[in-house]
Design a protein around this motif. Sequence first.
Motif, short mmCIF file in Angstrom:
data_model
loop_
_atom_site.label_atom_id
_atom_site.label_comp_id
_atom_site.label_asym_id
_atom_site.label_seq_id
_atom_site.Cartn_x
_atom_site.Cartn_y
_atom_site.Cartn_z
N SER A 11 3.99 -8.94 0.89
CA SER A 11 3.13 -8.57 -0.23
C SER A 11 3.22 -9.59 -1.37
O SER A 11 2.35 -9.65 -2.22
CB SER A 11 3.48 -7.17 -0.74
OG SER A 11 4.79 -7.16 -1.29
N ASN B 98 3.54 -0.03 5.25
CA ASN B 98 4.21 -0.48 4.02
C ASN B 98 5.64 0.03 3.89
O ASN B 98 6.51 -0.70 3.39
CB ASN B 98 3.41 -0.04 2.79
CG ASN B 98 2.08 -0.75 2.70
OD1 ASN B 98 1.90 -1.83 3.25
ND2 ASN B 98 1.15 -0.13 2.02
N GLN C 162 -0.78 -7.60 5.74
CA GLN C 162 -0.48 -6.17 5.81
C GLN C 162 -1.72 -5.37 6.22
O GLN C 162 -1.64 -4.43 7.01
CB GLN C 162 0.03 -5.65 4.47
CG GLN C 162 1.46 -6.04 4.20
CD GLN C 162 1.97 -5.44 2.90
OE1 GLN C 162 1.20 -5.24 1.96
NE2 GLN C 162 3.26 -5.17 2.86
#
Length: 158
Positions: free
Chosen positions: A56, A39, A92
């Motif tokens: 995201s 991230n 992700q």
Amino acid sequence: MKKLLGEFKKFALKGNVIDMAVGVMVGGAFSKIVTSVVNDLFMPVLSLLTGGLDTSEMFVALGKTADGVTPTTLEAAKEAGIATLNYGTFIQTVIDFLLIAICIFFFVKLVTKLHKKETSAPAPAPAPRLCPFCCQPVDKKATRCHHCTSELPAEEAK
């Protein structure tokens, strides 16, 4: 009931169960580190390479607002109470998984390599053949002792 508790205590205190519990705890902490790497380090670089794309925020709205408008941001969809398919978050998570799998692969490979070094000690040399008369070492193929010239028994010459 006491027998059941005794069996559970015996099971829970086995070495491999404790090792597994430690592994799960370390794995959880390692997972947080990898998630942070994905991230905070990997995804921003990927965003730069893709022209500012933020995975995201990738989603598909499964409905419309009360006035018939499809929300354009994930935050707007959440505020409106609309269900969404958050495939960006899934991307992700897949990247997290792949990085963890790669790290585990290299860790296991390293441990295996270290374990082979520890266990691959050379085999001890066979005990030398001794002459039954003078107790001096002789070649395993010899039929006579070169120290005392005694004839060696045939079964030892093989």
